[in-house]
Design an enzyme around this catalytic site. Structure first.
Site, mmCIF file in Angstrom:
data_model
loop_
_atom_site.group_PDB
_atom_site.id
_atom_site.type_symbol
_atom_site.label_atom_id
_atom_site.label_comp_id
_atom_site.label_asym_id
_atom_site.label_seq_id
_atom_site.Cartn_x
_atom_site.Cartn_y
_atom_site.Cartn_z
ATOM 1 N N HIS A 96 0.843 -1.191 0.000
ATOM 2 C CA HIS A 96 0.000 0.000 0.000
ATOM 3 C C HIS A 96 0.883 1.248 0.000
ATOM 4 O O HIS A 96 1.316 1.711 1.058
ATOM 5 C CB HIS A 96 -0.892 0.016 1.247
ATOM 6 N N HIS A 121 -3.990 3.229 -3.377
ATOM 7 C CA HIS A 121 -4.194 2.745 -2.013
ATOM 8 C C HIS A 121 -3.527 1.407 -1.755
ATOM 9 O O HIS A 121 -2.675 1.295 -0.866
ATOM 10 C CB HIS A 121 -5.694 2.643 -1.712
ATOM 11 N N GLU A 136 -16.616 -4.338 25.351
ATOM 12 C CA GLU A 136 -15.816 -5.556 25.420
ATOM 13 C C GLU A 136 -14.640 -5.543 24.447
ATOM 14 O O GLU A 136 -13.520 -5.930 24.819
ATOM 15 C CB GLU A 136 -16.694 -6.786 25.142
ATOM 16 N N HIS A 139 -27.415 -15.550 25.801
ATOM 17 C CA HIS A 139 -26.349 -15.389 26.787
ATOM 18 C C HIS A 139 -25.593 -16.686 27.066
ATOM 19 O O HIS A 139 -24.583 -16.662 27.762
ATOM 20 C CB HIS A 139 -26.920 -14.858 28.103
#
Length: 668
Positions: free
Chosen positions: A29, A263, A413, A475
């Protein structure tokens, strides 16, 4: 663009090295390194406090290239400033076993502070660096002795800001007032798919101001503006700073600058010829003037900076010898003298007491016992501390006490886990983070990155199965244990009682080059009886918990972990009474068991005993490696249901009776 020619030429050295290396590799890149070259020149030559001769000097500034696909930018900077990264190393860009891999990787290249590539995680690591610096400084600095005093800088692109983790960590960084954190945003408006205005129209300035950051906007090719913005960032000590740098991707390439074509692909030989002309660069590939190296060299300045710091530390050591010794110990990653023996004594105490408790409570007890011995233990939870029991008795939140030892991460998290990786990388702390096992999925890639970098981060996951009950299948984890166990370098512990839980904590803290996942139950688990040899063998990952009884010849083996060890023991007693020779193997950490020598593994799981049953309230597939295709696994193949835990274990056939039937079928 008002950049003086001398500075432009120095920045052009980055551009040319970058596109030459990408072209030689035929992969990479070039656009970002070319577009950010002026920013890199300003930061690394005028502001960055580092010593190329000693990449591990403790008080160096930390630099993170979060948009790691532009890796030739950092490789060029490291080479030019004098790190042990030669021009031959640059020529080996993206080649096997080179010091210049496709994305920056910890341990491959001197001066690379963290592995980056998955976008957004680099800036999360940078937040972790800044937290570690601020907290360590508060714990150790004294009047007239600022021994810990450095900044964290990160480069990032549009992709980093589009990733959700950027919101998690930048929001927290503002809340924590990380005044020594400085970001440079490469605002070039281009990603692989083209012009980002079609999918990214956020007002980044307002976004970061809302987080509580100082925001400065500059022309990313104007070195005076970048210099002034950096000075302004360093003057602000109560807010992190975002410097939005408007740049042109691939700048200097006549036909590809400002376009996605620059890019993620080489410019091409013809375009490179035109770009060299555009930059007035007369040299052949990988050739630089001595005057460029002299202007870039950072070794003399770095040596002075480090020697001045060492003199300061010597004075600090005379004034505060105990603090200095403790700081050196913590930065070295060594645990306090006697820690292992004290932890072992605690394990023996747990065996003697024989309590029946949930393993999450056993974990809480272990933390409260071991944390006073480890001031470097930095806890934290994603808003579930009351459920995962990780808020130890001496916890002080760093948001109110700068010298604290606990981070209230909020419901973040992914950000939490990537920040913990940064804290571990910085040094001086052993971070642990916590949430429900199911929500490990939010953090999965950061868990993987910590394992890839072999950082001592401890992941505490509670509510480990359908045993959490009424919250239901959203859960209840099923496949997560397999995911963790198949992650290289990660050690996953699922203990069955207080003794195995304490052992898991001891081993996780001793594992200085491995992250650990500690998996704990919500429900109460029975204590298991053991002799001293069995207690010692827990650390081997798997051991014989119950031998075949009396004169019964060994016919079958039951393997279990966590809450299912109790079921296995119930089945063991029934089978033994029936005259079947059976043993129970508790395997709290399968990965460590597999590392043991062949003789030990044979003593636990004899190869000639093919009647094997594994039982675990998780996905069954993992255990066939131990029981064989002719063995049986009692566990889950579907998602769970919402009901009390006792009903769920019966509903899904995870019972002692099921284990008895499975063993009986195999031996009959």
């Amino acid at each position: 663009m008002s950049t003086p020619i001398s500075e432009r030429k120095l920045a052009n050295a980055i551009r040319v090295l970058s596109f030459d290396a990408v072209q030689k590799a035929n992969s990479g890149h070039p656009g970002a390194p070319m577009g950010m070259a002026d920013i890199g020149e300003v930061l690394w030559r005028k502001f960055l406090k580092h010593n190329p001769a000693d990449p591990h000097w403790p008080n160096r500034d930390r630099f993170v290239l979060s948009n790691g696909h532009g890796s030739m930018l950092i490789y060029a900077l490291l080479h030019l400033t004098g790190y042990d990264l030669s021009i031959e190393d640059l020529k080996q860009f993206r080649q096997l076993h080179s010091k210049t891999p496709g994305h920056p990787e910890l341990g491959y290249t001197p001066g690379v502070e963290t592995t980056t590539g998955p976008l957004g995680q680099g800036i999360a690591n940078a937040v972790g660096f800044a937290i570690a610096e601020k907290t360590l400084a508060a714990q150790f600095n004294r009047d007239g002795h600022n021994i810990i005093d450095h900044h964290t800088y990160a480069f990032l692109g549009d992709g980093c800001l589009m990733e959700g983790i950027s919101h998690e960590v930048c929001s927290l960084a503002g809340t924590l007032s990380l005044g020594k954190l400085v970001f440079y945003y490469d605002d070039n408006g281009i990603s692989i798919d083209g012009d980002v205005e079609g999918w990214f129209t956020d007002d980044t300035q307002k976004r970061f101001e809302a987080y509580g950051w100082q925001v400065i906007k500059v022309d990313g090719h104007d070195t005076d503006a970048i210099t002034n913005a950096t000075e302004e960032a360093l003057a602000e000590t109560t807010k992190p700073t975002m410097i939005i740098c408007k740049t042109i991707i691939g700048v200097g390439s006549p036909n590809k600058q400002g376009k996605a074509a620059s890019h993620g692909a080489p410019l091409g030989d013809d375009e490179i010829i035109l770009t060299r002309d555009e930059l007035a660069w007369k040299h052949a590939p990988f050739e630089l003037d001595d005057e460029i190296y002299e202007a870039w060299d950072g070794k003399v300045k770095g040596d002075v900076l480090q020697k001045n710091w060492e003199a300061d530390f010597e004075a600090y050591q005379k004034a505060y010898p105990e603090l200095a010794a403790e700081l050196k110990r913590r930065l070295s990653g060594e645990l306090p003298e006697g820690f292992e023996q004290t932890a072992t004594d605690y394990i023996a105490q747990c065996q003697a007491q024989g309590e029946d408790v949930a393993s999450r409570k056993a974990s809480f007890n272990a933390i409260n016992t071991l944390q006073p011995l480890l001031p470097e233990l930095m806890g934290g939870s994603a808003d579930l501390a009351g459920s995962n029991l990780t808020l130890f008795k001496g916890a002080k939140g760093i948001e109110t006490d700068a010298d604290g030892n606990y981070i209230y991460y909020g419901v973040r998290e992914f950000g939490m886990t990537a920040i913990a990786n940064g804290i571990a990388l910085h040094g001086g702390f052993i971070p642990y983070v916590a949430t429900f096992l199911m929500f490990m999925e939010y953090a999965r890639n950061a868990v993987r990155m910590g394992a890839l970098m072999q950082q001592r981060v401890i992941h505490v996951y509670t509510h480990d199965s359908i045993g959490l009950g009424e919250d239901g299948p959203t859960h209840q984890p099923i496949e997560q244990l397999t995911s963790l166990r198949t992650t290289p370098n990660l050690r996953t512990w699922r203990p069955c009682d207080t003794v195995e839980s304490a052992t898991a904590w001891r081993e996780a803290l001793l594992a200085d080059s491995n992250p650990s996942a500690l998996i704990f139950s919500r429900q109460t688990l029975p204590h298991q009886q053991r002799d001293n040899e069995q207690v010692a063998n827990i650390a081997k990952g798997g051991y014989v918990l119950a031998q075949e009884q009396g004169d019964n010849e060994l016919q079958a083996i039951i393997i279990a972990t966590g809450s299912e060890v109790g079921l296995a023991m119930d089945a063991y007693h029934t089978l033994s009474e029936q005259g079947i020779g059976v043993r129970v193997v508790s395997m709290p950490c399968a990965e460590i068991y597999c590392e043991q020598d062949a003789a030990y593994r044979e003593s636990v799981l004899p190869a000639n005993i093919l009647a094997r049953v594994a039982v675990e309230a998780a996905h069954v597939d993992y255990w066939y490696k131990f029981v064989g295709l002719d063995g049986k696994v009692i566990g889950m193949t579907t998602y769970g249901e919402s009901a009390p835990a006792s009903e769920l274990f019966k509903e899904f056939g995870i019972t002692a009776e099921a284990v008895v039937d499975a063993v009986s079928d195999l031996v009959m």
